[in-house]
Design an enzyme around this catalytic site. Structure first.
Site, PDB file in Angstrom:
ATOM      1  N   GLU A 235      -3.480  -0.081   8.224  1.00 51.02           N
ATOM      2  CA  GLU A 235      -2.279   0.295   8.983  1.00 51.02           C
ATOM      3  C   GLU A 235      -2.414  -0.236  10.392  1.00 51.02           C
ATOM      4  O   GLU A 235      -3.495  -0.155  10.996  1.00 51.02           O
ATOM      5  CB  GLU A 235      -2.116   1.821   9.091  1.00 51.02           C
ATOM      6  CG  GLU A 235      -1.672   2.491   7.828  1.00 51.02           C
ATOM      7  CD  GLU A 235      -1.486   3.999   8.012  1.00 51.02           C
ATOM      8  OE1 GLU A 235      -1.158   4.456   9.131  1.00 51.02           O
ATOM      9  OE2 GLU A 235      -1.687   4.714   7.016  1.00 51.02           O
TER      10      GLU A 235
ATOM     11  N   ARG B  69       0.852  -1.189   0.000  1.00 53.62           N
ATOM     12  CA  ARG B  69       0.000   0.000   0.000  1.00 53.62           C
ATOM     13  C   ARG B  69       0.888   1.239   0.000  1.00 53.62           C
ATOM     14  O   ARG B  69       1.715   1.396   0.894  1.00 53.62           O
ATOM     15  CB  ARG B  69      -0.912  -0.014   1.242  1.00 53.62           C
ATOM     16  CG  ARG B  69      -1.681   1.250   1.436  1.00 53.62           C
ATOM     17  CD  ARG B  69      -2.695   1.197   2.581  1.00 53.62           C
ATOM     18  NE  ARG B  69      -3.334   2.483   2.652  1.00 53.62           N
ATOM     19  CZ  ARG B  69      -3.180   3.364   3.638  1.00 53.62           C
ATOM     20  NH1 ARG B  69      -2.465   3.065   4.704  1.00 53.62           N
ATOM     21  NH2 ARG B  69      -3.771   4.536   3.581  1.00 53.62           N
TER      22      ARG B  69
ATOM     23  N   TYR C  39      -4.183   1.949  15.872  1.00 53.26           N
ATOM     24  CA  TYR C  39      -2.945   2.021  16.655  1.00 53.26           C
ATOM     25  C   TYR C  39      -3.183   1.861  18.149  1.00 53.26           C
ATOM     26  O   TYR C  39      -2.418   1.208  18.843  1.00 53.26           O
ATOM     27  CB  TYR C  39      -2.222   3.353  16.401  1.00 53.26           C
ATOM     28  CG  TYR C  39      -1.635   3.424  15.017  1.00 53.26           C
ATOM     29  CD1 TYR C  39      -0.394   2.868  14.751  1.00 53.26           C
ATOM     30  CD2 TYR C  39      -2.337   4.003  13.964  1.00 53.26           C
ATOM     31  CE1 TYR C  39       0.154   2.896  13.476  1.00 53.26           C
ATOM     32  CE2 TYR C  39      -1.801   4.029  12.683  1.00 53.26           C
ATOM     33  CZ  TYR C  39      -0.555   3.472  12.447  1.00 53.26           C
ATOM     34  OH  TYR C  39      -0.028   3.482  11.184  1.00 53.26           O
TER      35      TYR C  39
ATOM     36  N   GLU D 219      -7.205   8.641   6.167  1.00 57.01           N
ATOM     37  CA  GLU D 219      -7.488   9.293   7.437  1.00 57.01           C
ATOM     38  C   GLU D 219      -7.949  10.747   7.312  1.00 57.01           C
ATOM     39  O   GLU D 219      -7.254  11.674   7.745  1.00 57.01           O
ATOM     40  CB  GLU D 219      -6.251   9.236   8.346  1.00 57.01           C
ATOM     41  CG  GLU D 219      -5.789   7.824   8.642  1.00 57.01           C
ATOM     42  CD  GLU D 219      -4.712   7.760   9.722  1.00 57.01           C
ATOM     43  OE1 GLU D 219      -4.272   8.827  10.187  1.00 57.01           O
ATOM     44  OE2 GLU D 219      -4.322   6.653  10.102  1.00 57.01           O
TER      45      GLU D 219
ATOM     46  N   HIS E 108      -2.657  10.969   0.681  1.00 55.49           N
ATOM     47  CA  HIS E 108      -2.143  10.736   2.040  1.00 55.49           C
ATOM     48  C   HIS E 108      -1.485  12.045   2.494  1.00 55.49           C
ATOM     49  O   HIS E 108      -0.278  12.117   2.698  1.00 55.49           O
ATOM     50  CB  HIS E 108      -1.172   9.554   2.050  1.00 55.49           C
ATOM     51  CG  HIS E 108      -0.923   8.964   3.405  1.00 55.49           C
ATOM     52  ND1 HIS E 108      -1.045   7.614   3.667  1.00 55.49           N
ATOM     53  CD2 HIS E 108      -0.555   9.517   4.581  1.00 55.49           C
ATOM     54  CE1 HIS E 108      -0.754   7.366   4.939  1.00 55.49           C
ATOM     55  NE2 HIS E 108      -0.446   8.520   5.522  1.00 55.49           N
TER      56      HIS E 108
ATOM     57  N   ASN F 147      -7.249   1.962   9.939  1.00 55.76           N
ATOM     58  CA  ASN F 147      -5.940   2.134  10.563  1.00 55.76           C
ATOM     59  C   ASN F 147      -6.158   2.128  12.058  1.00 55.76           C
ATOM     60  O   ASN F 147      -6.929   2.934  12.588  1.00 55.76           O
ATOM     61  CB  ASN F 147      -5.304   3.460  10.153  1.00 55.76           C
ATOM     62  CG  ASN F 147      -4.982   3.508   8.662  1.00 55.76           C
ATOM     63  OD1 ASN F 147      -5.105   2.498   7.960  1.00 55.76           O
ATOM     64  ND2 ASN F 147      -4.569   4.667   8.189  1.00 55.76           N
TER      65      ASN F 147
HETATM   66  C1  BGC Z   1      -0.789   7.742   9.250  1.00 53.33           C
HETATM   67  C2  BGC Z   1       0.671   7.527   8.950  1.00 53.33           C
HETATM   68  C3  BGC Z   1       1.478   7.742  10.213  1.00 53.33           C
HETATM   69  C4  BGC Z   1       1.020   6.751  11.249  1.00 53.33           C
HETATM   70  C5  BGC Z   1       1.763   6.827  12.571  1.00 53.33           C
HETATM   71  C6  BGC Z   1      -1.250   7.188  10.554  1.00 53.33           C
HETATM   72  O1  BGC Z   1      -2.066   8.123  11.176  1.00 53.33           O
HETATM   73  O2  BGC Z   1      -1.588   7.314   8.186  1.00 53.33           O
HETATM   74  O3  BGC Z   1       1.054   8.390   7.924  1.00 53.33           O
HETATM   75  O4  BGC Z   1       2.850   7.640   9.987  1.00 53.33           O
HETATM   76  O5  BGC Z   1      -0.324   6.943  11.539  1.00 53.33           O
HETATM   77  O6  BGC Z   1       1.566   8.041  13.195  1.00 53.33           O
END
Ligand code: BGC
Length: 449
Positions: free
Chosen positions: A353, A76, A295, A165, A120, A293
């Protein structure tokens, strides 16, 4: 339910143009808003820019070889709008398009499926001068740009995402000012959000109008962060609903349910623009998939000072945190995937992601880079993804963020998200232990998890 990934599950890794390419003005490219932002002192903590980054613009051939060595099935990446259209619209720069065309061919030769994100975060500066995402014409500019890219790559790219995002573009770019264009304006943020969605829907329609558009898939990539109330207090519960509306429902509700969450009116007050029904209606363009995405999560409390949402994050000191100070909480990945399926229907999903920044000790001899915390992060999150599949989610693939250590926006090169270590002085790439681990996940289709 079998505890395994489907046989055709797609394993990949992700990057984005400004974060890895370098050479931002090469071969006739126009400057982007991020080029300007990083060239204005004070915006990036380590004072760095994307001028060189991972030098991928020149080293892409070696990088594709590296992807093949890791066994990636998909890659991607994003396209820099200002390489293709230096002024953002009008004159096409063939050399910019050629770069991506060569990359796509090299990927296909290696059996790696290209997954292209059209936007992006790097907006052509010429369009920023016209108001960028604030200008309602941006929806047409974006669709015109998308058509140029579809015409050049649509015969070979099977998977497209319009925006990466949009929440970050709105929140960091226009509400908190940490990203380009660096604005802090409550009145701008909801207008930008709406124009992003209008642009997305126009680009989806443009794709479906193309001959290739009947063969490939198109979707959007959103960042979701589950919100868990810090207590049973009504104030914390209400704050959690506001935070959830602002971050998780603001973009998906209009696309799937035809309207913005009620809470946004309360959050924005007089800054809420109340978009016309006809415009809302046009956002509901069917999608082939949603990219998520993920995290971290947020344990949320009422915080009247944190305006406009009035919701705060309660740090969880007993849990591990990454270098971004993001809590490591894999269960929320299962929760968020099942939540999307419950709320919006059984739409095909990809984790587009997922990954973590940790301090990686520099390898003195150019040898192995041991990153056990990142290995554990991937292992636990992939197990969480598998649990979501077991619970009935139509999860079709997973993309590690990121293939390479790269330019982490406002943090410059100080945060390393790569499964491949990059020495930014020599540009040497060294697969970390996490890359080896992930390669084995791919080879065994997750049997080693
Ligand atoms: C984004 C990336 C970024 C990653 C870590 C995501 O919000 O798409 O570009 O590097 O998070 O912060």
């Amino acid at each position: 339910m079998p505890s395994r990934f489907p046989n055709d599950f797609l394993w990949g890794a992700a990057t984005s143009a400004y974060q890895i390419e370098g050479s931002p003005l090469a071969d006739g490219a126009g400057p982007s808003n991020w080029h300007r932002f990083t060239h204005t002192p004070g915006h990036v903590t380590d004072g760095s820019t994307g001028d060189v980054a991972c030098d991928h613009y020149r080293r892409w051939g070696g990088d594709v070889t590296l992807m093949a060595e890791l066994g990636l099935q998909a890659y991607r990446f994003s396209i820099a709008w200002a390489r293709v259209l230096p002024e953002g619209r009008g004159q096409v720069n063939a050399k910019g398009l050629d770069f991506y065309s060569r990359l796509v061919d090299a990927l296909l030769t290696r059996g790696i499926r290209p997954n292209v994100t059209l936007y992006h975060w790097d907006l052509p500066a010429a369009l920023a001068d016209r108001g960028g995402w604030l200008n309602p014409d941006v929806a047409d500019w974006f669709a015109d740009y998308a058509r140029v890219v579809y015409a050049a790559l649509g015969d070979r790219v099977p998977m497209w995402a319009t925006l990466n995002e949009p929440w970050v573009v709105m929140d960091a770019g226009h509400l908190n000012g940490g990203h380009a264009p660096g604005h802090r304006d409550w009145f701008e943020a909801p207008r930008v959000a709406h124009n992003l969605l209008r642009a997305h829907a126009e680009a989806v329609r443009a794709y479906r109008a193309e001959a290739h558009g009947r063969l490939g898939q198109i979707g959007i990539v959103v960042n979701l962060e589950p919100k868990y109330a810090a207590s049973d207090r009504e104030a914390d519960q209400a704050a959690t609903r506001r935070a959830d509306a602002y971050m998780n429902r603001q973009f998906l509700d209009p696309l799937f349910l035809g309207g913005y969450p009620e809470e946004l009116r309360e959050i924005y007050g007089e800054a809420w623009p109340e978009p016309p029904d006809a415009e809302l209606h046009a956002l509901r363009e069917p999608l082939d998939f949603v990219g998520i995405n993920y995290y971290t999560r947020s344990v949320t409390c009422d915080d009247p000072r944190a305006r406009p949402v009035r919701a705060g994050r309660v740090r969880q000191p007993r849990h591990a945190h990454t270098e971004m100070d993001w809590e490591v909480y894999p269960q929320a990945l299962t929760d968020v995937l099942t939540w999307v399926t419950r709320r919006y229907g059984r739409v095909p999903l990809y984790v587009t992601e997922n990954g973590a920044a940790f301090y990686d000790p520099p390898s003195a001899d150019g040898g192995a880079v041991d990153d056990p915390l990142r290995v554990a992060y991937y292992r636990d999150h992939l197990r969480a993804a598998r649990r979501a599949i077991e619970a009935g989610v139509d999860l079709r693939g997973y993309f590690a963020w990121s293939l390479l250590d790269n330019f982490e926006w406002g943090y410059g090169y100080s945060k390393r998200f790569g499964i491949v270590h990059v020495d930014f002085t020599t540009q040497q790439r060294t697969p970390k232990a996490s890359a080896r681990f992930y390669a084995e996940v791919i080879r065994s289709n997750g049997a080693n998890l």
